[in-house]
Design a protein around this motif. Structure first.
Motif, mmCIF file in Angstrom:
data_model
loop_
_atom_site.group_PDB
_atom_site.id
_atom_site.type_symbol
_atom_site.label_atom_id
_atom_site.label_comp_id
_atom_site.label_asym_id
_atom_site.label_seq_id
_atom_site.Cartn_x
_atom_site.Cartn_y
_atom_site.Cartn_z
ATOM 1 N N TRP A 141 -42.147 35.531 41.865
ATOM 2 C CA TRP A 141 -43.050 36.443 41.159
ATOM 3 C C TRP A 141 -44.100 35.604 40.470
ATOM 4 C CZ3 TRP A 141 -41.995 41.309 42.473
ATOM 5 C CH2 TRP A 141 -42.774 42.321 41.893
ATOM 6 N N ASP A 142 -45.036 36.207 39.764
ATOM 7 C CA ASP A 142 -46.084 35.348 39.187
ATOM 8 C C ASP A 142 -45.629 34.640 37.907
ATOM 9 O OD1 ASP A 142 -46.281 37.600 37.603
ATOM 10 O OD2 ASP A 142 -48.406 37.978 37.996
ATOM 11 N N TRP A 143 -44.332 34.742 37.614
ATOM 12 C CA TRP A 143 -43.717 33.928 36.558
ATOM 13 C C TRP A 143 -42.364 33.403 37.006
ATOM 14 C CZ3 TRP A 143 -39.550 36.949 36.397
ATOM 15 C CH2 TRP A 143 -39.715 38.319 36.609
ATOM 16 N N TRP A 199 -38.354 45.685 32.523
ATOM 17 C CA TRP A 199 -39.302 45.762 33.638
ATOM 18 C C TRP A 199 -38.567 45.954 34.966
ATOM 19 C CZ3 TRP A 199 -39.636 41.732 37.326
ATOM 20 C CH2 TRP A 199 -40.750 41.763 38.170
ATOM 21 N N ASN A 250 -42.322 50.152 38.193
ATOM 22 C CA ASN A 250 -43.393 49.411 37.556
ATOM 23 C C ASN A 250 -44.548 49.239 38.533
ATOM 24 O OD1 ASN A 250 -44.624 47.279 35.675
ATOM 25 N ND2 ASN A 250 -44.333 46.131 37.575
ATOM 26 N N GLU A 251 -45.650 49.843 38.219
ATOM 27 C CA GLU A 251 -46.931 49.604 38.920
ATOM 28 C C GLU A 251 -46.931 49.898 40.411
ATOM 29 O OE1 GLU A 251 -48.455 45.719 38.010
ATOM 30 O OE2 GLU A 251 -49.023 46.300 35.991
ATOM 31 N N TRP A 275 -55.093 44.446 31.919
ATOM 32 C CA TRP A 275 -55.106 43.065 32.418
ATOM 33 C C TRP A 275 -56.510 42.503 32.651
ATOM 34 C CZ3 TRP A 275 -51.319 39.841 31.851
ATOM 35 C CH2 TRP A 275 -50.020 40.337 31.724
ATOM 36 N N GLU A 281 -48.282 47.061 28.757
ATOM 37 C CA GLU A 281 -48.424 45.681 29.243
ATOM 38 C C GLU A 281 -49.793 45.148 28.888
ATOM 39 O OE1 GLU A 281 -47.961 44.870 33.388
ATOM 40 O OE2 GLU A 281 -45.896 45.590 33.463
ATOM 41 N N TRP A 337 -46.768 41.584 27.185
ATOM 42 C CA TRP A 337 -46.134 40.942 28.326
ATOM 43 C C TRP A 337 -46.055 39.476 28.003
ATOM 44 C CZ3 TRP A 337 -43.746 42.852 32.461
ATOM 45 C CH2 TRP A 337 -43.417 41.963 33.500
#
Ligand code: BMA
Length: 858
Positions: free
Chosen positions: A191-193, A386, A452-453, A523, A545, A637
């Protein structure tokens, strides 16, 4: 009627497990030692057992991540033996229970295939009596790689649904993403983290349960109505019975103040599956309250079912009594989105919660406790679980209940559009039923959210839009319809049937890109590179977020790097940055440079990244709080980290608070004075989460940073309850009286009975143009190491005191000091005073950048 026997007997099958690479696995040639039987931990993962056996490198160290990818690409076998006695086999039922299998598993018992599992989030129960024998039994679990198992099928699909983030390691043909098609934690695919560690294993306990006559499958206290005057409850007992007959159901409860209550009811039990219900009424209930509004009171309920004078089953659990409404009313701004608990509208203050590890079984209770206690310490009353992770352990929810932390619970759908095949949807439905029923007695859960999203992404995000343009109209329609069925129908129904007292929303953000009608993810700042003060340009009804990244603590970085790695563009630091494939570090620098300037060295980069994040998030959190009731929530976030990476977290993987966590403790305080300066005008508000109004005075002082008082004014204000009260508006000239804005600082104090209960500093220029003087900070640790006195001769901004590798918690950190001010802080640590004194490091904004380093002191 057969003689009645009491109670379920549980045998935990956690001993003697071994695992090996499946003999046919390709990896056997390269990893022959993993093909020998090794010690396995249950619950556990293959990766962590290989690590314990020394067969893989430390997954989070340097850039080791790619070297572990073969593990999740391979098939694995687990085995153990266990003893069964004659008494167990004499019982009418013996069930094998897996509380969780990760993910595609075939289970054999004494050579008989007894179960095929295909969902990490489900529990499995198999009646196994006929395959068991007295003495030694063999249990084996064959796991297939969730990637290679799915690939052939996925590749045959006419339109492959992508995952959220393409795999970064070239192991998957054509970079095909299989995660979307599997009910397994999405973040583990990267994921992006998060790094990519696709786990396999028996990740939850395994039990053998034997019983006669009656089994209590579920015991739930439904709360159709809870008011201050009365709680009207329903004890619901799901039973499996071998007999028909009259039973006595007895519900006992203990109130938080120790008072007891009891209700006894005679019921008729059907053979097979039945639900027994006992209405309960409690007058003047001691209700459960979130952080800041009262005690998180819990009742203990105990149920027994007896027949013929014998207790057959009993169970107990704690729950809190409360009412929850998600208020969504049309108003002058659009449509509201706010939680009302026990009739009190609550401004939600908190953060998003992500899985605290790539390897879920190693998240200890101590770690969960630290994260939740840190949230509570920062006055957070809500965490958003999340949807791309996993449903947490019972212990996590029980802790949140006891701490009064409200949970926004996502179903585990994290970003990409899910498939709409009936098998997939049914699998998701079963998962949802099990999870809602498992978790519905936790008063902390105040919302279930479908995903989520997913829908927002489908409508507005880049790769989804690109995909849509390539698909036929029919394919687009099918995907949209599939989401509608799953989120608007299936999951909604699961919640309304099993937990009607808690609201459900199908997706977050609820109306995509529209900020005035629901919850909103903002964002433009960070992902869109917009300046931080752009936060002030939008006032969503509830911001679920928004975030800015920072580096982890220097000591945490030391733990996963060699000295040569400690530059932002090293291979290792890029590998620990998952946003934009490692290029996120440039985004981080963009934000640091814009406001603070060029860091002098790596340590200053770490420090400035945290200053930027803390001050940026603070600006938006306060903007949202000040905008109450137009806005009713701020969830930044994100709270925690999955690994030691460069991410949006406020607590790093090693559990160290970043500067943001200290700032959050101030900006989420129940009462907070908030000056927000924009275009040369400062608007001052006081926000109060108190349920009663109160009077206070606001003192505004403006100093030259070297100490001279430029201006002082004071006024009485009346603070409304549960509100943001506007105190006034000041243009720069009214505060500065001609003083140099680059050398001045304003301090806003909220005073009650001569005591300052909230303080806020304000500047008239961006940090990089301030002419900060050398603050000349002195920090002295008391002999016993419990107190630290810090003082500054001149104004000091973002004083940051750290203790190297030692875990030490200060009563405050990341704060500003007025010229000449001294503060004594308390320090909690297990390290001894001398070690702390030697390791102590104090810094502030002065001297952290090339520019300020050049600036001479007077
Ligand atoms: C959000 C989340 C995550 C993601 C985060 C940071 O939109 O829902 O998917 O990790 O942004 O980019």
């Amino acid at each position: 009627m057969a003689p009645l026997q009491a109670q379920v007997v549980r045998q935990t099958l956690d001993q003697g497990w071994q695992l090996r690479l499946a003999p046919h696995a390709q990896a056997v040639a390269i990893h022959p030692r993993a093909a020998q039987w090794l010690t396995a931990h249950v619950p556990g993962t293959v990766q962590t057992d290989l690590l314990a056996a020394g067969l893989v490198k430390r997954p989070y160290y340097r850039d080791n991540e790619p070297t572990l990818q073969w593990v999740g690409m391979s098939a694995w076998e687990y085995r153990t033996t266990f003893e069964v006695d004659a008494a167990t086999l004499q019982r009418a039922h013996v069930d094998l229970v897996f509380k969780g299998l990760d993910t595609f598993a075939d289970v054999t018992l004494n050579g008989h295939h007894v179960l095929s599992a295909d969902n990490m989030f489900r529990r499995w129960r198999v009646p196994v009596k006929r395959w068991l024998r007295v003495g030694t039994n063999t249990l084996a679990v064959h796991l297939q790689s969730p990637i290679t198992h799915m690939l052939p099928w996925v590749m045959k699909q006419p339109a492959v649904l992508p995952g959220e983030f393409p795999p970064r390691f070239g192991l998957v043909p054509g970079k095909i993403m299989t995660a979307t098609y599997v009910r397994k934690a999405a973040y583990q695919y990267g994921w992006d983290w998060a790094p990519r560690f696709v786990t396999e294993g028996i990740w939850k306990p395994v039990l053998l349960e034997s019983w006669d006559t009656l089994r209590l499958a579920d015991f739930h206290i439904a709360q159709p109505e809870v008011t201050a005057a009365m709680a009207s409850l329903q004890a619901l007992l799901d039973v499996r019975s071998d007999v028909r007959g009259r039973a006595i159901v007895r519900i006992d409860w203990t109130a938080p103040d120790g008072m007891h209550g009891q209700r006894i009811r005679t019921v008729a039990i059907k053979k097979g599956r039945d639900q027994l219900s006992v209405p309960i009424r409690i007058d003047h209930p001691q209700r459960w309250w979130p952080v800041g509004y009262g005690k998180p009171n819990l009742y203990r309920f105990h149920a027994t079912v007896s027949m013929g004078g014998k207790t057959l089953v009993e169970a107990s659990h704690d729950t809190g009594l409360r009412s929850v409404v998600l208020r969504r009313l049309k108003d002058r701004w659009g449509r509201s989105f706010g939680f009302v608990v026990n009739g009190v509208p609550i401004f939600a203050k908190g953060a998003n919660f992500i899985p605290p590890d790539s390897f879920p079984p190693r998240v200890t209770r101590a770690r969960m406790h630290h994260l939740l206690a840190s949230a509570r310490a920062a006055h957070m009353n809500m965490l958003r679980i999340w949807g791309g992770g996993y449903y947490l352990d019972d212990a996590f929810y029980a802790m949140a209940d006891r701490m009064g932390i409200m949970l926004w619970q996502g179903f585990m759908f994290g970003g990409p559009m899910p498939p709409s095949t009936p098998t997939f949807v049914d699998n998701a439905r079963q998962e949802a039923i099990q999870q809602v029923r498992r978790l519905r007695d936790h008063p902390s859960i105040v919302l279930w959210c479908g995903n989520n999203e997913v829908e927002d992404g489908w409508e507005h995000f880049g790769w989804q839009k690109a995909l849509r343009s390539k698909l036929s109209a029919a394919a687009v329609e099918k995907i949209g319809q599939g989401m509608h069925v799953l989120f608007d129908k299936v999951l909604r129904k699961v919640v309304s049937v099993n937990e009607p007292a808690v609201p459900y929303i199908p997706t977050s953000p609820i109306h995509g890109g529209i900020e005035n009608t629901g919850d909103y993810h903002y964002w433009s700042v960070w992902s869109g590179s917009a300046p931080i003060d752009t936060y002030l340009d939008v006032t969503p009804r509830f911001e679920s977020e928004y975030g800015l990244q920072s580096m982890p603590d220097m000591a945490t970085i030391d733990g996963f790097t060699l000295p040569a790695d400690r530059t932002l563009d090293s291979k290792v630091m890029r590998a620990h940055q998952k946003f934009a494939n490692g290029n996120g570090n440039q985004r981080l620098m963009l934000y640091i440079r814009r406001l603070y300037g060029e860091p002098k060295n790596f340590a200053d980069t770490v420090y400035l990244s945290q200053v930027m994040q803390a001050e940026g998030i603070e600006l938006n959190a306060e903007h949202l709080r000040a905008a109450r009731p137009q806005s009713m929530g701020s969830l930044y976030w994100m709270l925690d980290d999955v690994w030691p990476g460069i991410t949006w977290s406020s607590i790093d993987y090693d559990g160290r608070w970043k500067m943001l966590q200290y700032h959050a403790r101030r900006f989420y305080a129940p009462v907070r004075i908030i000056p927000i300066r924009q275009h040369g005008v400062t608007r001052v508000s006081v926000v109060s989460d108190r349920r009663k109004p109160f009077a206070a005075s606001v003192r505004i002082r403006v100093f030259d940073m070297r100490g001279e008082l430029i201006d002082q004014q004071q006024r009485i204000v009346h603070m409304a309850a549960l509100a943001s009260t506007s105190v006034g508006q000041y243009d720069d000239a009214q505060l500065l009286h001609g003083a140099n804005p680059d050398r001045s600082v304003a301090v806003f104090d909220l005073m009650v009975d001569g005591r300052c209960i909230s303080r806020h500093f304000l500047f008239f220029a961006t940090a990089k143009s301030l002419e900060l003087p050398d603050p000349d900070i002195k920090a002295t640790l008391s002999a016993d190491g419990h107190h630290l006195t810090v003082s500054a001769r001149h104004f000091a901004r973002e004083v940051w005191i750290t203790f190297g590798k030692y875990h030490a918690m200060l009563s405050d950190d990341a704060f500003d000091l007025l010229p000449g001010e001294s503060r004594t802080l308390t320090l909690t640590s297990t390290a001894d005073a001398d070690a702390l004194r030697t390791a102590m490091h104090v810094q502030s904004l002065y001297g952290s950048t090339r520019r300020s380093a050049r600036m001479a002191t007077p």
